[in-house]
Design a protein around this motif. Sequence first.
Motif, PDB file in Angstrom:
ATOM      1  N   GLN A  31      20.230  -5.632 -11.313  1.00  0.00           N
ATOM      2  CA  GLN A  31      20.062  -6.181  -9.969  1.00  0.00           C
ATOM      3  C   GLN A  31      18.852  -7.117  -9.905  1.00  0.00           C
ATOM      4  OE1 GLN A  31      19.768  -2.832  -7.365  1.00  0.00           O
ATOM      5  NE2 GLN A  31      21.984  -2.453  -7.323  1.00  0.00           N
ATOM      6  N   LEU A  32      17.761  -6.723 -10.537  1.00  0.00           N
ATOM      7  CA  LEU A  32      16.560  -7.571 -10.554  1.00  0.00           C
ATOM      8  C   LEU A  32      16.817  -8.889 -11.292  1.00  0.00           C
ATOM      9  CD1 LEU A  32      13.686  -4.985 -11.206  1.00  0.00           C
ATOM     10  CD2 LEU A  32      14.235  -6.158  -9.067  1.00  0.00           C
ATOM     11  N   ALA A  33      17.542  -8.797 -12.401  1.00  0.00           N
ATOM     12  CA  ALA A  33      17.836 -10.006 -13.176  1.00  0.00           C
ATOM     13  C   ALA A  33      18.733 -10.952 -12.383  1.00  0.00           C
ATOM     14  CB  ALA A  33      18.507  -9.629 -14.500  1.00  0.00           C
ATOM     15  N   THR A  34      19.756 -10.420 -11.713  1.00  0.00           N
ATOM     16  CA  THR A  34      20.631 -11.286 -10.923  1.00  0.00           C
ATOM     17  C   THR A  34      19.874 -11.888  -9.735  1.00  0.00           C
ATOM     18  OG1 THR A  34      21.452  -9.372  -9.691  1.00  0.00           O
ATOM     19  CG2 THR A  34      22.769 -10.129 -11.571  1.00  0.00           C
ATOM     20  N   ALA A  35      18.975 -11.119  -9.128  1.00  0.00           N
ATOM     21  CA  ALA A  35      18.187 -11.650  -8.008  1.00  0.00           C
ATOM     22  C   ALA A  35      17.270 -12.782  -8.496  1.00  0.00           C
ATOM     23  CB  ALA A  35      17.372 -10.534  -7.365  1.00  0.00           C
ATOM     24  N   ALA A  36      16.649 -12.591  -9.660  1.00  0.00           N
ATOM     25  CA  ALA A  36      15.772 -13.629 -10.215  1.00  0.00           C
ATOM     26  C   ALA A  36      16.580 -14.885 -10.563  1.00  0.00           C
ATOM     27  CB  ALA A  36      15.044 -13.103 -11.451  1.00  0.00           C
ATOM     28  N   GLN A  37      17.776 -14.667 -11.116  1.00  0.00           N
ATOM     29  CA  GLN A  37      18.625 -15.805 -11.473  1.00  0.00           C
ATOM     30  C   GLN A  37      19.080 -16.553 -10.214  1.00  0.00           C
ATOM     31  OE1 GLN A  37      22.138 -14.697 -13.636  1.00  0.00           O
ATOM     32  NE2 GLN A  37      22.426 -16.752 -14.467  1.00  0.00           N
ATOM     33  N   GLU A  38      19.437 -15.819  -9.170  1.00  0.00           N
ATOM     34  CA  GLU A  38      19.830 -16.459  -7.909  1.00  0.00           C
ATOM     35  C   GLU A  38      18.667 -17.238  -7.310  1.00  0.00           C
ATOM     36  OE1 GLU A  38      21.332 -13.358  -5.433  1.00  0.00           O
ATOM     37  OE2 GLU A  38      23.206 -13.165  -6.541  1.00  0.00           O
ATOM     38  N   GLN A  39      17.480 -16.658  -7.381  1.00  0.00           N
ATOM     39  CA  GLN A  39      16.286 -17.344  -6.875  1.00  0.00           C
ATOM     40  C   GLN A  39      16.029 -18.639  -7.655  1.00  0.00           C
ATOM     41  OE1 GLN A  39      14.598 -16.525  -4.216  1.00  0.00           O
ATOM     42  NE2 GLN A  39      12.988 -18.049  -4.420  1.00  0.00           N
ATOM     43  N   GLN A  40      16.182 -18.582  -8.948  1.00  0.00           N
ATOM     44  CA  GLN A  40      15.978 -19.765  -9.787  1.00  0.00           C
ATOM     45  C   GLN A  40      17.025 -20.843  -9.465  1.00  0.00           C
ATOM     46  OE1 GLN A  40      16.367 -19.011 -13.997  1.00  0.00           O
ATOM     47  NE2 GLN A  40      14.982 -20.687 -14.521  1.00  0.00           N
ATOM     48  N   GLN A  41      18.274 -20.433  -9.284  1.00  0.00           N
ATOM     49  CA  GLN A  41      19.322 -21.393  -8.936  1.00  0.00           C
ATOM     50  C   GLN A  41      19.065 -22.005  -7.560  1.00  0.00           C
ATOM     51  OE1 GLN A  41      23.004 -19.262  -9.285  1.00  0.00           O
ATOM     52  NE2 GLN A  41      23.132 -19.534 -11.512  1.00  0.00           N
ATOM     53  N   LEU A  42      18.577 -21.196  -6.623  1.00  0.00           N
ATOM     54  CA  LEU A  42      18.254 -21.697  -5.290  1.00  0.00           C
ATOM     55  C   LEU A  42      17.130 -22.733  -5.357  1.00  0.00           C
ATOM     56  CD1 LEU A  42      18.770 -21.463  -2.238  1.00  0.00           C
ATOM     57  CD2 LEU A  42      17.006 -19.688  -2.194  1.00  0.00           C
ATOM     58  N   GLN A  43      16.095 -22.461  -6.145  1.00  0.00           N
ATOM     59  CA  GLN A  43      14.997 -23.416  -6.310  1.00  0.00           C
ATOM     60  C   GLN A  43      15.488 -24.702  -6.962  1.00  0.00           C
ATOM     61  OE1 GLN A  43      11.996 -21.338  -8.517  1.00  0.00           O
ATOM     62  NE2 GLN A  43      11.148 -20.328  -6.710  1.00  0.00           N
ATOM     63  N   LEU A  44      16.365 -24.587  -7.949  1.00  0.00           N
ATOM     64  CA  LEU A  44      16.918 -25.755  -8.617  1.00  0.00           C
ATOM     65  C   LEU A  44      17.741 -26.609  -7.643  1.00  0.00           C
ATOM     66  CD1 LEU A  44      17.274 -27.263 -11.299  1.00  0.00           C
ATOM     67  CD2 LEU A  44      19.290 -25.851 -11.716  1.00  0.00           C
ATOM     68  N   LYS A  45      18.552 -25.954  -6.803  1.00  0.00           N
ATOM     69  CA  LYS A  45      19.333 -26.688  -5.804  1.00  0.00           C
ATOM     70  C   LYS A  45      18.421 -27.387  -4.801  1.00  0.00           C
ATOM     71  CE  LYS A  45      23.584 -23.979  -5.943  1.00  0.00           C
ATOM     72  NZ  LYS A  45      24.471 -23.068  -5.197  1.00  0.00           N
ATOM     73  N   GLU A  46      17.354 -26.705  -4.367  1.00  0.00           N
ATOM     74  CA  GLU A  46      16.414 -27.321  -3.422  1.00  0.00           C
ATOM     75  C   GLU A  46      15.727 -28.535  -4.050  1.00  0.00           C
ATOM     76  OE1 GLU A  46      13.784 -24.192  -2.303  1.00  0.00           O
ATOM     77  OE2 GLU A  46      15.206 -23.308  -0.888  1.00  0.00           O
ATOM     78  N   LYS A  47      15.371 -28.419  -5.315  1.00  0.00           N
ATOM     79  CA  LYS A  47      14.727 -29.530  -6.018  1.00  0.00           C
ATOM     80  C   LYS A  47      15.693 -30.717  -6.144  1.00  0.00           C
ATOM     81  CE  LYS A  47      12.159 -30.517 -10.234  1.00  0.00           C
ATOM     82  NZ  LYS A  47      11.693 -29.988 -11.516  1.00  0.00           N
ATOM     83  N   GLU A  48      16.943 -30.442  -6.499  1.00  0.00           N
ATOM     84  CA  GLU A  48      17.937 -31.511  -6.601  1.00  0.00           C
ATOM     85  C   GLU A  48      18.178 -32.162  -5.249  1.00  0.00           C
ATOM     86  OE1 GLU A  48      21.390 -29.687  -8.291  1.00  0.00           O
ATOM     87  OE2 GLU A  48      20.596 -29.725 -10.326  1.00  0.00           O
ATOM     88  N   GLU A  49      18.215 -31.357  -4.182  1.00  0.00           N
ATOM     89  CA  GLU A  49      18.413 -31.906  -2.835  1.00  0.00           C
ATOM     90  C   GLU A  49      17.236 -32.791  -2.437  1.00  0.00           C
ATOM     91  OE1 GLU A  49      20.455 -32.692   0.551  1.00  0.00           O
ATOM     92  OE2 GLU A  49      21.174 -31.497  -1.132  1.00  0.00           O
TER      93      GLU A  49
END
Length: 146
Positions: A31-49
């Motif tokens: 659960q912690l790993a998936t949460a960290a991965q989701e957080q990283q993907q969210l940051q990447l999407k925000e950066k691309e936006e």
Amino acid sequence: MDEEVTENLGMVMVFTVVTSALEWLAGHMEQLATAAQEQQQLQLKEKEEAERKKFEGTRVTVETFMAWKAKFDQEMSSVRTEQDRSAEKNQKLSGRQLFQTDQTLNQSDLSFLGDGEGEVAVDESLFQDLDDLDLEDELDDEDLED
């Protein structure tokens, strides 16, 4: 863990408790790993936006373009007039322009040299001893150097 211990009271339960603890830890880490991965993907999407917005700019309509063009033309005309003024101050007249504007330049240069009749006195004695000079030798040496 408490439930597992209460269920297995009176039996050999070390193996069962350790197994359930390992299962819980594995699930929790997952659960912690998936949460960290989701957080990283969210940051990447925000950066691309943010990058996309940086290059997007503002929409141009006919009205906004015409307003910008009028302002730009006004700025450029003021810059051009300043440059023209400075160029006029720094510009020198050509020989022809000087000749056309200043009528005193119409007089012959010969009038400044002497008696004003337009004739120039030449001392011919300076040119009588040209045979003594070795001009031919110098000309031959210059031809060889070329």
